[in-house]
Design an enzyme around this catalytic site. Structure first.
Site, PDB file in Angstrom:
ATOM      1  N   SER A  14       0.825  -1.222   0.000  1.00  0.00           N
ATOM      2  CA  SER A  14       0.000   0.000   0.000  1.00  0.00           C
ATOM      3  C   SER A  14       0.852   1.262   0.000  1.00  0.00           C
ATOM      4  O   SER A  14       0.461   2.289   0.526  1.00  0.00           O
ATOM      5  CB  SER A  14      -0.918  -0.001   1.223  1.00  0.00           C
ATOM      6  N   GLY A  15       2.065   1.188  -0.582  1.00  0.00           N
ATOM      7  CA  GLY A  15       2.843   2.408  -0.807  1.00  0.00           C
ATOM      8  C   GLY A  15       2.328   3.107  -2.055  1.00  0.00           C
ATOM      9  O   GLY A  15       1.272   2.749  -2.605  1.00  0.00           O
ATOM     10  N   ALA A  48       8.745   9.832   2.213  1.00  0.00           N
ATOM     11  CA  ALA A  48       9.534  10.589   1.227  1.00  0.00           C
ATOM     12  C   ALA A  48       9.296  12.078   1.413  1.00  0.00           C
ATOM     13  O   ALA A  48       8.170  12.517   1.606  1.00  0.00           O
ATOM     14  CB  ALA A  48       9.154  10.163  -0.182  1.00  0.00           C
ATOM     15  N   GLY A  51      10.969  15.233  -2.993  1.00  0.00           N
ATOM     16  CA  GLY A  51      10.121  15.587  -4.117  1.00  0.00           C
ATOM     17  C   GLY A  51      10.070  14.541  -5.196  1.00  0.00           C
ATOM     18  O   GLY A  51      10.502  13.406  -5.017  1.00  0.00           O
ATOM     19  N   ARG A 266      24.190  10.208  -6.337  1.00  0.00           N
ATOM     20  CA  ARG A 266      24.175   9.789  -4.931  1.00  0.00           C
ATOM     21  C   ARG A 266      25.330   8.870  -4.550  1.00  0.00           C
ATOM     22  O   ARG A 266      25.948   9.031  -3.508  1.00  0.00           O
ATOM     23  CB  ARG A 266      22.866   9.066  -4.633  1.00  0.00           C
TER      24      ARG A 266
HETATM   25  C1  LIG Z   1      12.895   8.604   4.317  1.00  0.00           C
HETATM   26  C2  LIG Z   1      12.739   8.429   2.837  1.00  0.00           C
HETATM   27  C3  LIG Z   1      12.740   9.548   2.014  1.00  0.00           C
HETATM   28  C4  LIG Z   1      12.586   9.395   0.629  1.00  0.00           C
HETATM   29  N1  LIG Z   1      12.519  10.506  -0.179  1.00  0.00           N
HETATM   30  C5  LIG Z   1      12.226  10.355  -1.496  1.00  0.00           C
HETATM   31  C6  LIG Z   1      11.997  11.484  -2.319  1.00  0.00           C
HETATM   32  O1  LIG Z   1      12.040  12.626  -1.880  1.00  0.00           O
HETATM   33  N2  LIG Z   1      11.702  11.267  -3.619  1.00  0.00           N
HETATM   34  C7  LIG Z   1      11.614  10.018  -4.172  1.00  0.00           C
HETATM   35  O2  LIG Z   1      11.323   9.885  -5.366  1.00  0.00           O
HETATM   36  N3  LIG Z   1      11.831   8.933  -3.402  1.00  0.00           N
HETATM   37  C8  LIG Z   1      12.116   9.069  -2.092  1.00  0.00           C
HETATM   38  N4  LIG Z   1      12.301   7.962  -1.303  1.00  0.00           N
HETATM   39  C9  LIG Z   1      12.171   6.638  -1.915  1.00  0.00           C
HETATM   40  C10 LIG Z   1      10.703   6.329  -2.162  1.00  0.00           C
HETATM   41  O3  LIG Z   1       9.907   6.923  -1.204  1.00  0.00           O
HETATM   42  C11 LIG Z   1      10.456   4.840  -2.113  1.00  0.00           C
HETATM   43  O4  LIG Z   1      11.428   4.132  -2.800  1.00  0.00           O
HETATM   44  C12 LIG Z   1       9.124   4.526  -2.775  1.00  0.00           C
HETATM   45  O5  LIG Z   1       8.150   5.361  -2.229  1.00  0.00           O
HETATM   46  C13 LIG Z   1       8.783   3.075  -2.601  1.00  0.00           C
HETATM   47  O6  LIG Z   1       7.437   2.916  -2.882  1.00  0.00           O
HETATM   48  P1  LIG Z   1       6.844   1.471  -2.988  1.00  0.00           P
HETATM   49  O7  LIG Z   1       5.392   1.630  -3.222  1.00  0.00           O
HETATM   50  O8  LIG Z   1       7.623   0.678  -3.952  1.00  0.00           O
HETATM   51  O9  LIG Z   1       7.133   0.816  -1.551  1.00  0.00           O
HETATM   52  P2  LIG Z   1       6.686   1.276  -0.098  1.00  0.00           P
HETATM   53  O10 LIG Z   1       6.214   2.660  -0.082  1.00  0.00           O
HETATM   54  O11 LIG Z   1       7.791   0.914   0.814  1.00  0.00           O
HETATM   55  O12 LIG Z   1       5.446   0.342   0.170  1.00  0.00           O
HETATM   56  C14 LIG Z   1       5.602  -1.052   0.293  1.00  0.00           C
HETATM   57  C15 LIG Z   1       4.318  -1.630   0.802  1.00  0.00           C
HETATM   58  O13 LIG Z   1       4.395  -3.053   0.751  1.00  0.00           O
HETATM   59  C16 LIG Z   1       3.996  -3.581   1.997  1.00  0.00           C
HETATM   60  N5  LIG Z   1       4.600  -4.912   2.176  1.00  0.00           N
HETATM   61  C17 LIG Z   1       5.889  -5.249   2.385  1.00  0.00           C
HETATM   62  N6  LIG Z   1       5.996  -6.589   2.502  1.00  0.00           N
HETATM   63  C18 LIG Z   1       4.736  -7.098   2.351  1.00  0.00           C
HETATM   64  C19 LIG Z   1       4.179  -8.383   2.381  1.00  0.00           C
HETATM   65  N7  LIG Z   1       4.910  -9.484   2.652  1.00  0.00           N
HETATM   66  N8  LIG Z   1       2.832  -8.530   2.193  1.00  0.00           N
HETATM   67  C20 LIG Z   1       2.028  -7.436   1.982  1.00  0.00           C
HETATM   68  N9  LIG Z   1       2.525  -6.200   1.949  1.00  0.00           N
HETATM   69  C21 LIG Z   1       3.853  -6.020   2.130  1.00  0.00           C
HETATM   70  C22 LIG Z   1       4.460  -2.533   3.003  1.00  0.00           C
HETATM   71  O14 LIG Z   1       3.821  -2.708   4.244  1.00  0.00           O
HETATM   72  C23 LIG Z   1       4.011  -1.283   2.248  1.00  0.00           C
HETATM   73  O15 LIG Z   1       2.624  -1.082   2.366  1.00  0.00           O
HETATM   74  C24 LIG Z   1      12.455   8.093   0.074  1.00  0.00           C
HETATM   75  C25 LIG Z   1      12.462   6.975   0.907  1.00  0.00           C
HETATM   76  C26 LIG Z   1      12.603   7.133   2.274  1.00  0.00           C
HETATM   77  C27 LIG Z   1      12.598   5.919   3.144  1.00  0.00           C
END
Ligand SMILES: Cc1cc2nc3c(=O)[nH]c(=O)nc-3n(C[C@H](O)[C@H](O)[C@H](O)COP(=O)(O)OP(=O)(O)OC[C@H]3O[C@@H](n4cnc5c(N)ncnc54)[C@H](O)[C@@H]3O)c2cc1C
Length: 391
Positions: A14-15, A48, A51, A266
């Site tokens: 749910s990201g 995040a 931006g 980076r």
């Molecule tokens: C502090 C921080 C600052 C950042 N700043 C930036 C920024 O400014 N700009 C940018 O572009 N990026 C930034 N990033 C990177 C970016 O935010 C992330 O890489 C990106 O948002 C990841 O999104 P996602 O949907 O792939 O994963 P996530 O947002 O991590 O979501 C993963 C989801 O999967 C779920 N999940 C995990 N394992 C399981 C499982 N076994 N079963 C069911 N669900 C599961 C988790 O609970 C979560 O809901 C930042 C990251 C961090 C940590």
């Protein structure tokens, strides 16, 4: 075990990427379920700050954006995916705006910053809570629809064609979108290091896909954020937004010398900090951690108030004002550059299984530029959701 619930599309995570996929699949007419390991709010995306990139500047273009990604990836990215990423960036931003995300504006346009590795100002921001604003907009769109959410339902098993065990639930679906993020929390724990990641970033969903025969690339390429907070204690593991450097902050060694281009890619900036400390030119935090200075006193109060209010609040709460004193920083484990191999519809090498966001590989090659991850989540989340619904 409970009887199986049946859907067209099952989204895991749910990201930003999972929510973008779920909303898009539902809008395309599918019956959609979304399963998350913890609460639906818990993810890296919401943390995040800095931006999201999109070529809106007059001197900019999707082609220039793509060229910057190629160079920052050290020519390892998949250019087919990169061209999709950068050419669909403006429409991804407009879609987010339709969902209620309000990007910071100035002088009649978006407020744009230049991030590390970029040749143009291209980073849109929502203050310094960009991820929070984007996930809120997407979550509200998802919750306003007819999809079904299974929270506290981690994916434990996936059988072909497709039958998933998510916590206590058994869910059958024609297609599955894996959007479970990266593994830097687990990696940091194993290495005894700090990380910026949330505790759910443990990577078991990637392993489930690999066990089913999915291909992956660059899984060994983990990214250190050059500017983890080193002091005060409450800021350790915090990622100091790269926008501090975009708005004038520079890295200094113990002698007050600039030792690297603070807005380089980076991996280059992180390595320069490691090397400087190794040479004995670093400083120590009061609790004995290695660090260098980030001279944030060079940021104007105007820029800080518009683009760094959250960072300022947190440091000031810890007794340090970054606008009047330099802060201590050291690289911190942050991002999984590689992941599951996908095609332009975000389909993995397993038929009917899609992957988007940090769990997928190729878009950033072996080194991601800041601001391209949130973008990847939206662009490829939408593509994955639409394609999964079509199938
Ligand atoms: C502090 C921080 C600052 C950042 N700043 C930036 C920024 O400014 N700009 C940018 O572009 N990026 C930034 N990033 C990177 C970016 O935010 C992330 O890489 C990106 O948002 C990841 O999104 P996602 O949907 O792939 O994963 P996530 O947002 O991590 O979501 C993963 C989801 O999967 C779920 N999940 C995990 N394992 C399981 C499982 N076994 N079963 C069911 N669900 C599961 C988790 O609970 C979560 O809901 C930042 C990251 C961090 C940590």
């Amino acid at each position: 075990m409970a009887a199986a619930a049946r859907f067209d599309v099952l989204v895991i995570g749910s990201g930003a990427s999972g929510l973008a996929a779920a909303v898009s699949a539902e809008k395309a007419g599918a019956r959609v379920a979304l399963a998350a390991k913890g609460s639906i709010q818990s993810c890296n995306s919401a943390k995040a700050q800095g931006g999201i990139q999109a070529a809106f500047g007059e001197d900019d273009s999707p082609e220039q954006h793509a060229a910057d990604v190629w160079k920052s990836s050290h020519e390892t990215a998949n250019m087919e995916l990169v061209e999709i990423l950068t050419s669909e960036a403006p429409s991804a931003i407009h879609w987010l705006e339709e969902l209620g995300v309000e990007f910071t504006r100035e002088n009649g346009g978006y407020r744009l910053a230049r991030c590390g590795g970029a040749t143009r100002k291209r980073l849109l921001q929502v203050g310094d809570r960009t991820g929070h604003a984007i996930t809120k907009g997407l979550r509200e769109a998802w919750e306003a629809g007819n999809g079904t959410t299974f929270d506290h339902a981690p994916l434990l098993e996936l059988e072909p064609s497709w039958r998933a065990r998510c916590g206590e639930h058994v869910i059958e679906a024609s297609t599955v979108v894996l959007a479970a993020g990266g593994r830097c929390y687990r990696e940091a724990e194993e290495r005894g290091e700090l990380t910026t990641n949330h505790p759910g970033a443990t990577g078991e969903v990637t392993q489930i896909a690999l066990d089913l025969g999915a291909e992956a690339r660059d899984l060994d390429a983990l990214q250190y954020h050059p500017n983890g907070g080193a002091w005060p204690e409450n800021m350790q593991g915090y990622s100091i937004p790269e926008t501090t450097r975009a708005y004038g902050a520079v890295l200094l060694n113990a002698d007050g010398e600039e030792f690297t281009d603070s807005l380089g890619p980076r991996d280059v900036v992180s390595q320069a900090i490691f090397d400087e400390v190794e040479k004995g030119k670093g400083v120590e935090s009061p609790d004995g951690r290695p660090a260098v200075y980030l001279d944030t006193t060079r940021i104007s109060a105007h820029d800080a108030e518009l683009s760094l209010p959250y960072m300022l609040r947190r440091y000031r709460a810890g007794g340090i004002d970054p606008l009047t004193e330099k802060i201590l920083t050291y690289p911190v484990l942050h991002y999984q550059n590689g992941g599951l191999v996908i095609d332009k519809d975000a389909q993995t090498t397993l038929e009917g299984v899609y992957a988007c966001g940090e769990i997928a590989g190729g878009t950033h090659g072996r080194n991601r530029m800041m601001g391209n991850s949130l973008l990847e989540c939206v662009v490829f989340g939408r593509r994955a959701g639409r394609a999964a619904a079509r199938n």
